[in-house]
Design a protein around this motif. Structure first.
Motif, PDB file in Angstrom:
ATOM      1  N   GLY A   1       0.822  -1.196   0.000  1.00 24.35           N
ATOM      2  CA  GLY A   1       0.000   0.000   0.000  1.00 24.35           C
ATOM      3  C   GLY A   1       0.866   1.260   0.000  1.00 24.35           C
ATOM      4  O   GLY A   1       2.029   1.222   0.387  1.00 24.35           O
ATOM      5  N   VAL A   2       0.300   2.348  -0.483  1.00 29.63           N
ATOM      6  CA  VAL A   2       1.005   3.631  -0.417  1.00 29.63           C
ATOM      7  C   VAL A   2       0.739   4.206   0.978  1.00 29.63           C
ATOM      8  O   VAL A   2      -0.430   4.389   1.346  1.00 29.63           O
ATOM      9  N   PRO A   3       1.772   4.459   1.770  1.00 29.52           N
ATOM     10  CA  PRO A   3       1.537   5.025   3.107  1.00 29.52           C
ATOM     11  C   PRO A   3       0.968   6.442   2.993  1.00 29.52           C
ATOM     12  O   PRO A   3       1.148   7.120   1.974  1.00 29.52           O
ATOM     13  N   TYR A   4       0.303   6.872   4.043  1.00 28.60           N
ATOM     14  CA  TYR A   4      -0.252   8.219   4.008  1.00 28.60           C
ATOM     15  C   TYR A   4       0.875   9.241   4.008  1.00 28.60           C
ATOM     16  O   TYR A   4       1.898   9.072   4.655  1.00 28.60           O
ATOM     17  N   TYR A   5       0.688  10.309   3.223  1.00 28.41           N
ATOM     18  CA  TYR A   5       1.676  11.390   3.190  1.00 28.41           C
ATOM     19  C   TYR A   5       0.939  12.698   2.997  1.00 28.41           C
ATOM     20  O   TYR A   5      -0.216  12.713   2.512  1.00 28.41           O
ATOM     21  N   CYS A   6       1.580  13.763   3.382  1.00 29.63           N
ATOM     22  CA  CYS A   6       1.035  15.093   3.110  1.00 29.63           C
ATOM     23  C   CYS A   6       2.197  16.085   3.104  1.00 29.63           C
ATOM     24  O   CYS A   6       2.922  16.207   4.096  1.00 29.63           O
ATOM     25  N   TYR A   7       2.427  16.715   1.953  1.00 31.68           N
ATOM     26  CA  TYR A   7       3.539  17.661   1.818  1.00 31.68           C
ATOM     27  C   TYR A   7       2.994  19.022   1.404  1.00 31.68           C
ATOM     28  O   TYR A   7       2.086  19.091   0.570  1.00 31.68           O
ATOM     29  N   PRO A   8       3.589  20.091   1.954  1.00 27.95           N
ATOM     30  CA  PRO A   8       3.224  21.411   1.427  1.00 27.95           C
ATOM     31  C   PRO A   8       3.596  21.481  -0.050  1.00 27.95           C
ATOM     32  O   PRO A   8       4.634  20.942  -0.440  1.00 27.95           O
TER      33      PRO A   8
ATOM     34  N   PRO B   1       8.113  11.002  -2.487  1.00 31.96           N
ATOM     35  CA  PRO B   1       8.799   9.707  -2.550  1.00 31.96           C
ATOM     36  C   PRO B   1       7.826   8.530  -2.482  1.00 31.96           C
ATOM     37  O   PRO B   1       8.066   7.494  -3.106  1.00 31.96           O
ATOM     38  N   GLU B   2       6.721   8.662  -1.783  1.00 35.61           N
ATOM     39  CA  GLU B   2       5.781   7.540  -1.621  1.00 35.61           C
ATOM     40  C   GLU B   2       5.262   7.015  -2.960  1.00 35.61           C
ATOM     41  O   GLU B   2       4.942   5.833  -3.071  1.00 35.61           O
ATOM     42  N   ILE B   3       5.139   7.885  -3.932  1.00 35.58           N
ATOM     43  CA  ILE B   3       4.671   7.416  -5.244  1.00 35.58           C
ATOM     44  C   ILE B   3       5.712   7.707  -6.324  1.00 35.58           C
ATOM     45  O   ILE B   3       5.440   7.548  -7.517  1.00 35.58           O
ATOM     46  N   ASN B   4       6.899   8.089  -5.892  1.00 31.81           N
ATOM     47  CA  ASN B   4       8.006   8.369  -6.814  1.00 31.81           C
ATOM     48  C   ASN B   4       7.580   9.271  -7.973  1.00 31.81           C
ATOM     49  O   ASN B   4       7.844   8.991  -9.135  1.00 31.81           O
ATOM     50  N   SER B   5       6.886  10.334  -7.642  1.00 30.45           N
ATOM     51  CA  SER B   5       6.464  11.304  -8.650  1.00 30.45           C
ATOM     52  C   SER B   5       6.716  12.709  -8.123  1.00 30.45           C
ATOM     53  O   SER B   5       6.894  12.899  -6.914  1.00 30.45           O
ATOM     54  N   SER B   6       6.736  13.658  -9.031  1.00 38.78           N
ATOM     55  CA  SER B   6       6.910  15.056  -8.637  1.00 38.78           C
ATOM     56  C   SER B   6       5.740  15.855  -9.178  1.00 38.78           C
ATOM     57  O   SER B   6       5.158  15.498 -10.212  1.00 38.78           O
TER      58      SER B   6
ATOM     59  N   ARG C   1      -5.896   3.873  -6.719  1.00 40.52           N
ATOM     60  CA  ARG C   1      -6.536   4.998  -6.024  1.00 40.52           C
ATOM     61  C   ARG C   1      -5.599   5.657  -5.023  1.00 40.52           C
ATOM     62  O   ARG C   1      -5.538   6.882  -4.939  1.00 40.52           O
ATOM     63  N   ASP C   2      -4.818   4.833  -4.289  1.00 42.93           N
ATOM     64  CA  ASP C   2      -3.898   5.421  -3.319  1.00 42.93           C
ATOM     65  C   ASP C   2      -2.695   6.084  -3.983  1.00 42.93           C
ATOM     66  O   ASP C   2      -1.922   6.775  -3.324  1.00 42.93           O
ATOM     67  N   CYS C   3      -2.523   5.806  -5.268  1.00 37.25           N
ATOM     68  CA  CYS C   3      -1.359   6.375  -5.970  1.00 37.25           C
ATOM     69  C   CYS C   3      -1.658   7.747  -6.556  1.00 37.25           C
ATOM     70  O   CYS C   3      -0.764   8.411  -7.088  1.00 37.25           O
ATOM     71  N   LEU C   4      -2.897   8.178  -6.519  1.00 34.12           N
ATOM     72  CA  LEU C   4      -3.242   9.472  -7.102  1.00 34.12           C
ATOM     73  C   LEU C   4      -2.884  10.576  -6.115  1.00 34.12           C
ATOM     74  O   LEU C   4      -3.368  10.571  -4.981  1.00 34.12           O
ATOM     75  N   PRO C   5      -2.053  11.521  -6.508  1.00 36.31           N
ATOM     76  CA  PRO C   5      -1.760  12.635  -5.603  1.00 36.31           C
ATOM     77  C   PRO C   5      -2.954  13.602  -5.587  1.00 36.31           C
ATOM     78  O   PRO C   5      -3.434  14.013  -6.641  1.00 36.31           O
ATOM     79  N   LEU C   6      -3.444  13.908  -4.406  1.00 35.72           N
ATOM     80  CA  LEU C   6      -4.529  14.899  -4.296  1.00 35.72           C
ATOM     81  C   LEU C   6      -3.912  16.242  -3.942  1.00 35.72           C
ATOM     82  O   LEU C   6      -3.199  16.359  -2.946  1.00 35.72           O
ATOM     83  N   VAL C   7      -4.184  17.245  -4.760  1.00 33.05           N
ATOM     84  CA  VAL C   7      -3.731  18.592  -4.403  1.00 33.05           C
ATOM     85  C   VAL C   7      -4.885  19.244  -3.628  1.00 33.05           C
ATOM     86  O   VAL C   7      -6.025  19.291  -4.117  1.00 33.05           O
TER      87      VAL C   7
END
Lengths: 473, 473
Positions: A333-340, A350-355, A424-430
């Protein structure tokens, strides 16, 4: 036309050797490789190449094997060529690895060739396989039940390995050795009827030649050439389709768009499915016909929830218009993350290796929203309030999708969009504060859409991996 | 899953039957076709089809053959189906035609099926070929030395012919006949070891199953399916390349553009060359591997003036960048012709089965000369003097090509342009009195080129065949 000229034409046809090449010749001491060495030695000025000899004692056959090694050393010396002889305890290696004698010997031998070639800077390794070996391989694969790919047999060229004798019959090679009084030793195990391949060579092919087709070996060699060319072409075309049909690629699974596969020629779809399994498992093997058929059944007859089990722990299933191949139980699973979110700038996740790239641009400079891919979004920056961040989804998320009348559960929206569960967990939500302004890769939110009144646009883009470098803004 | 369900799935997979079809079942009296008839009869309501039975007595085996015919008649009656039984003296036909017994029987049998199907309005003809037949055919072709095309074996569907049992083993069929107590007769000649195919069936396959692969028949059936799909795809792709590489097509020869072939995958080029030979000869056969290789040698190593002789009187040669395949000695020459050119209007030239359209247009309406194809020309009408005509070339013709400094021999110009000899007499020359103003399909003449001072343009276009209809001018 003599043997030498045939070999020369074959070398040219497959561009096996270029002037200046250093060619390492693998010589067992049998007629094939001894003749190959002698032929290349005679052509060496004409081809502008240098030669070296390699021999591995597999330590299967005690004194006999040492005699082979001495023969090769002496032959190389008499031709004035450097020679590299080594011993390796293949029986012991075999015990450690559990490989068959033939597989173990092959693996050790090629490793030895690689090492010597690297050490002496050889650009090519020439091996003595001939037309009878080729026919034997093709017949072996045919009987074993290979697809057309197996009928291509041994390749004339693969990487640095070249096989200049691949179109020459063994009897011509033996005749050449006699004519030139070359010293050869026959590997006694080649004459034993114990291996399937030896039985094919010693019994079956002579019998088929006598009873069905005296030119069988030539026929199989020709079939091999055609199948190799067709296989190359079909794999290329399948790789193009693979790229078109691939929706998502992660370490543990692949998602393909079913309609893209359904509208393509079956010949290519079969190969795409085989390629997918190979990519996922890293295995050299292949799926069987019936395994591919069971995958095709998923495409053609979508029976809800059915899971097809494939070798090496791969599971295939279909969800709506998506075919999913997954390896090794549950995907991590993708762990929960939240970045400014850096605005303007690049935020690496890093959790989904995307920028995520964020830029501020005026409406007049902004691209037409209709021309954006799903991995881009354009939002009304002035309508956004609250600190911008990017995070994984969590239970209870709600979202107002662009073009829809009201807020809905994010989960329901993603199901309706046929986004597979793994994705679904791989989608970054802005998000801006509590509100999801963009479901990255899927859709922006209605309240932040760009209108003619928009002054500043927030342009967002998802990029693979950790993107470096200054923002060109 | 029983036999019936397997057959039903196979029928659906290949869309063999549609509701409302009338299916004629070819029944020999052997277990295969008897089981096929019985299976279709049981499915007839479900499939919404009607059935009829056809049996041909080949008159090879006197009383025995008549007993077969009676068996089929009685079986059909017991199922309440119409039956069509006929006799044909195949031994006599064989003597007349010199065909082999098997070829003669096959030809006569299919003709019989065609006739009965037409007479009773059957949309499908179902035949009893099964998996063992398929394996036997594929192994036969493999041993004989076929390309991958031969490995596709018997097609499940070809035109109106369908083979619903093609994936079913013979032993399952025999078991089905016993279970349902169906009356069957075995053709004694099937058990004789005299034909190669019988030897493959009775001796070789059982031996290979015992010694190499107990699942050999399945393996060959699967190989057949894959090869059929790949063959279909490759033939389609080759046909596309064929169209692109074909420069000129006449009854007696074909001209291909060499660079187009050289830049294409070898797998397709081989098939284009085979297709070309088949188109030219109308033959059902195929070129051998070595014949295709000799054609490829023409492409890859242009040895000047070399002619490759192919079966059925086809000769291949290369002239510059053109590969020529010609059948039957010299192509019939184009006789000399000369017709007044209708301006504006269309002039038909029966000798080359082409028409020339001529239109007068003002410079402002005229297309950009650079955008014209070789089959079009735009000339300065006011610069033309003398009556306009179109004619074949003749000895001594001279021409001032557009863009060149001076008048030259037409022959020399055509050689420089690499127009193959056969093509030269096919080019319509548009002349004004003694002067060639356009070499149709190649180039206009320098003195008549359009300039900014041109007032009226003569637009010319070559069209295939006899073009009718009013000129849209």
């Amino acid at each position: 036309m003599g043997l030498e000229q045939d070999v020369r034409l074959f070398i040219d046809k497959f561009s096996m050797i270029s002037p200046g090449d250093k060619v390492l010749v693998g010589v067992s001491g049998g007629p094939d490789s001894v003749a190959l060495l002698h032929l290349l030695w005679r052509m060496k000025e004409e081809l502008h190449i240098s030669l070296a000899v390699a021999h591995l004692n597999h330590m299967f056959r005690g004194e006999e094997a040492r005699a082979d090694a001495r023969l090769v050393e002496e032959l190389a010396k008499s031709l004035g060529l450097p020679v590299h002889v080594e011993e390796f305890d293949v029986p012991a290696y075999r015990e450690r690895t559990g490989l068959s004698a033939q597989d173990a010997a092959r693996r050790v031998r090629y490793r030895f060739f690689e090492e010597v070639a690297r050490r002496i800077g050889a650009s090519r390794v020439a091996l003595g396989h001939h037309a009878d070996d080729q026919a034997e391989t093709i017949l072996f694969n045919f009987l074993r039940g290979t697809g057309p790919a197996g009928l291509k047999g041994i390749p004339p060229v693969r990487g640095k390995y070249i096989r200049p004798l691949l179109d020459i019959r063994r009897r011509e090679i033996e005749c050449y050795c006699r004519e030139h009084s070359l010293p050869v030793r026959e590997d006694a195990s080649n004459k034993k009827n114990i291996y399937t391949r030896n039985r094919i060579r010693l019994e079956l092919i002579p019998r088929l030649e006598a009873e069905y087709n005296p030119r069988l070996v030539d026929a199989l060699v020709h079939l091999g050439h055609i199948c190799r060319e067709e296989n190359d072409y079909l794999e290329e075309q399948a790789a193009i389709l693979y790229g078109r049909a691939l929706k998502t690629q992660r370490e543990h699974y692949l998602l393909f768009t079913v309609p893209e596969l359904l509208s393509s020629p079956l010949a290519l779809v079969r190969r795409v499915l085989r390629q997918a399994w190979r990519h996922l498992t890293g295995a050299e093997g292949d799926l069987s016909y019936l395994q591919v058929e069971s995958l095709l059944a998923l495409l053609y007859n979508p029976a809800g929830g059915k899971v097809v089990e494939l070798p090496r722990g791969v599971q295939a299933s279909r969800q709506g218009q998506v075919l999913r191949l997954r390896i090794g139980g549950d995907a991590p699973g993708v762990p929960y993350y939240c970045y400014p979110l850096v605005v303007p700038g690049i935020t690496y996740i890093p959790e989904i290796n995307s920028s995520i790239q964020a830029r501020l641009i005026s409406l007049s400079e902004a691209p037409d929203p209709r021309a954006l891919s799903a991995r881009e979004a354009l939002l009304d920056y002035d309508a956004i309030s609250g600190p911008l961040a990017v995070r994984r989804r969590r239970d209870g998320d709600r979202f107002h999708p662009l073009g829809m009348a009201a807020v809905m559960k994010l989960k329901k929206f993603l199901i309706e969009q046929e986004i597979p569960r793994e994705e679904r967990d791989c989608l970054p939500l802005v998000v801006a504060g509590d509100e999801i302004i963009w479901v990255g890769g899927v859709r922006p939110g209605e309240p932040w859409k760009v209108t003619p009144e928009t002054k500043t646009c927030l342009y967002l883009q998802i990029m693979e991996g950790e993107v470096q470098g200054a923002l060109n803004n």
